[in-house]
Design an enzyme around this catalytic site. Sequence first.
Site, mmCIF file in Angstrom:
data_model
loop_
_atom_site.group_PDB
_atom_site.id
_atom_site.type_symbol
_atom_site.label_atom_id
_atom_site.label_comp_id
_atom_site.label_asym_id
_atom_site.label_seq_id
_atom_site.Cartn_x
_atom_site.Cartn_y
_atom_site.Cartn_z
ATOM 1 N N ASN A 39 0.820 -1.221 0.000
ATOM 2 C CA ASN A 39 0.000 0.000 0.000
ATOM 3 C C ASN A 39 0.855 1.273 0.000
ATOM 4 O O ASN A 39 0.401 2.332 0.432
ATOM 5 C CB ASN A 39 -0.916 0.001 1.226
ATOM 6 C CG ASN A 39 -1.781 -1.242 1.264
ATOM 7 O OD1 ASN A 39 -2.472 -1.549 0.315
ATOM 8 N ND2 ASN A 39 -1.710 -1.984 2.371
ATOM 9 N N HIS A 125 -13.648 -2.309 7.161
ATOM 10 C CA HIS A 125 -12.390 -2.986 7.514
ATOM 11 C C HIS A 125 -12.489 -3.728 8.847
ATOM 12 O O HIS A 125 -13.208 -3.312 9.762
ATOM 13 C CB HIS A 125 -11.271 -1.929 7.605
ATOM 14 C CG HIS A 125 -9.910 -2.524 7.746
ATOM 15 N ND1 HIS A 125 -9.240 -2.581 8.946
ATOM 16 C CD2 HIS A 125 -9.098 -3.116 6.837
ATOM 17 C CE1 HIS A 125 -8.057 -3.153 8.766
ATOM 18 N NE2 HIS A 125 -7.944 -3.487 7.491
ATOM 19 N N GLU A 166 -15.775 3.610 4.890
ATOM 20 C CA GLU A 166 -14.429 3.941 4.409
ATOM 21 C C GLU A 166 -14.612 4.852 3.204
ATOM 22 O O GLU A 166 -15.530 4.628 2.410
ATOM 23 C CB GLU A 166 -13.681 2.677 3.956
ATOM 24 C CG GLU A 166 -13.307 1.755 5.086
ATOM 25 C CD GLU A 166 -12.670 0.454 4.582
ATOM 26 O OE1 GLU A 166 -11.872 0.489 3.628
ATOM 27 O OE2 GLU A 166 -12.990 -0.587 5.157
ATOM 28 N N SER A 170 -11.037 -0.854 1.058
ATOM 29 C CA SER A 170 -9.692 -1.405 0.952
ATOM 30 C C SER A 170 -9.565 -2.576 -0.004
ATOM 31 O O SER A 170 -8.515 -2.766 -0.600
ATOM 32 C CB SER A 170 -9.196 -1.829 2.332
ATOM 33 O OG SER A 170 -10.116 -2.694 2.946
ATOM 34 N N ASP A 195 -13.168 6.203 7.520
ATOM 35 C CA ASP A 195 -11.793 5.712 7.506
ATOM 36 C C ASP A 195 -11.186 6.069 6.145
ATOM 37 O O ASP A 195 -11.607 5.560 5.112
ATOM 38 C CB ASP A 195 -11.813 4.188 7.731
ATOM 39 C CG ASP A 195 -10.423 3.588 7.769
ATOM 40 O OD1 ASP A 195 -9.481 4.215 7.257
ATOM 41 O OD2 ASP A 195 -10.280 2.467 8.305
ATOM 42 N N HIS A 198 -7.260 4.562 2.638
ATOM 43 C CA HIS A 198 -6.855 4.384 1.237
ATOM 44 C C HIS A 198 -7.062 5.640 0.390
ATOM 45 O O HIS A 198 -6.930 5.588 -0.830
ATOM 46 C CB HIS A 198 -7.609 3.190 0.640
ATOM 47 C CG HIS A 198 -7.263 1.931 1.352
ATOM 48 N ND1 HIS A 198 -6.165 1.167 1.042
ATOM 49 C CD2 HIS A 198 -7.837 1.342 2.441
ATOM 50 C CE1 HIS A 198 -6.092 0.144 1.875
ATOM 51 N NE2 HIS A 198 -7.094 0.225 2.736
ATOM 52 N N LYS A 227 0.281 3.820 4.670
ATOM 53 C CA LYS A 227 0.004 3.498 3.264
ATOM 54 C C LYS A 227 0.624 4.605 2.390
ATOM 55 O O LYS A 227 1.817 4.578 2.180
ATOM 56 C CB LYS A 227 -1.497 3.301 3.067
ATOM 57 C CG LYS A 227 -2.018 2.135 3.951
ATOM 58 C CD LYS A 227 -3.403 1.720 3.629
ATOM 59 C CE LYS A 227 -3.998 0.782 4.671
ATOM 60 N NZ LYS A 227 -3.340 -0.514 4.827
HETATM 61 C C1 LIG Z 1 -9.388 0.595 5.713
HETATM 62 C C2 LIG Z 1 -8.274 0.319 6.681
HETATM 63 N N1 LIG Z 1 -8.346 0.816 7.917
HETATM 64 C C3 LIG Z 1 -7.380 0.591 8.813
HETATM 65 C C4 LIG Z 1 -6.280 -0.169 8.505
HETATM 66 C C5 LIG Z 1 -5.251 -0.399 9.552
HETATM 67 O O1 LIG Z 1 -4.189 0.483 9.400
HETATM 68 P P1 LIG Z 1 -2.758 0.115 9.988
HETATM 69 O O2 LIG Z 1 -2.152 -0.856 9.035
HETATM 70 O O3 LIG Z 1 -2.036 1.400 10.075
HETATM 71 O O4 LIG Z 1 -2.991 -0.515 11.309
HETATM 72 C C6 LIG Z 1 -6.162 -0.706 7.210
HETATM 73 C C7 LIG Z 1 -5.035 -1.505 6.736
HETATM 74 O O5 LIG Z 1 -4.210 -2.060 7.180
HETATM 75 C C8 LIG Z 1 -7.187 -0.466 6.272
HETATM 76 O O6 LIG Z 1 -7.123 -0.974 5.050
#
Ligand SMILES: Cc1ncc(COP(=O)(O)O)c(C=O)c1O
Length: 372
Positions: A39, A125, A166, A170, A195, A198, A227
């Site tokens: 990512n 997510h 989101e 994702s 969220d 992405h 990411k």
């Molecule tokens: C939509 C989404 N939220 C949260 C996370 C978590 O983020 P992190 O990897 O920084 O814990 C991710 C991916 O890993 C994600 O794709």
Amino acid sequence: MSRWTDWLAEQAAAREDAGLRRSLSPRPASDRVLDLAGNDYLGLSRDPVVTAAAADAALQWGAGAGASRLVTGTLALHTRLEDELAELTGQPAALVLSSGYHANLAVVSALADRDTLVVSDAHIHASLVDAVRLSRARLAVVPHSDVAAVRSALAGYDGRALVLAESIYSVLGDEAPLVELAAVCAEHDALLVVDEAHALGVRGPGLVRSHGLAAAPHVLVTATLSKALGAQGGAVLCSPAVREHLVNRARPFIFDTALAPAAAAGALAALGVLRERPHLPDLVRRRADDLAAALGVEPAAGAVLSVPMPSPQVALAAQASALEQGLRVGCFRPPSVPDGISRLRVTVNAGVADEDWARATEVLVAVVKEHG
Ligand SMILES: Cc1ncc(COP(=O)(O)O)c(C=O)c1O
């Protein structure tokens, strides 16, 4: 012990039979494989400006923050990072946590309780799913991006409600109907948690700001620094009142060692790169559009292209074939796919040189033609 040994063996056999066994493959620091599975959308994790800032911070502040934020873990680096994230996203305040996962756990578990209704998109997510479980709130899961279903879930409820979405999903890489969701939330006095994992960096300051929703008091944002920003960590972008509440009540914030200095400084440097090289998100967009057209799949809202495969086994075979030809792509199978359809997940990376990108496109088109 044999009860556990038997159970573990049964679980492993069931995974194997279903073609759902996962394993970890360590990669070396550098290899010749092109990474279109990760990512690191803007290619910043290895950008010299970002890595130098991370290395300098480790030398100056130490390898770790040493304590949780409320003890002695809050560093000047964290507050600078919070100021810059708030400025980028147009939000009044920010709180940095050690991961995006923690940011989602913190927001939902501190704002929702047994008296709260959480309305969650079906494709949300895993970190938000877990966050709702932690909060013990009442949960209504609604079909993906179905604004009418959100409206009817909120209708007649007169307590505190949270709606979870989101901005760019994702796995499928599609965009949420944020403007409509925010309007429904305003009608029902509900909070919308978006969220932007992405979207931040890939779509500039994120879609909440791009849609003019950053100033809306009923919309708050979570994000990851791991990411497009190429570092590590998470953030909540919100009002000062929500920030104050999280600092005092969010257990994933309070009982967790603060974000490591190298990660905080890396993310700060990445924000600087974003300001200086505004063409990077445009390059991601162009490459995503061209690749989607070449593969015959839905255009991506951000940097994630989703390529449906007929079965988990075929998806794995397609992934292996791409790897043999020097390309690492993601392979998502149940339970990591919201709709149960196995797929290749291909991510655009603006850090890849033009000639490598052209070769990657050729390989992917051939792999998808053979397996899709
Ligand atoms: C939509 C989404 N939220 C949260 C996370 C978590 O983020 P992190 O990897 O920084 O814990 C991710 C991916 O890993 C994600 O794709």
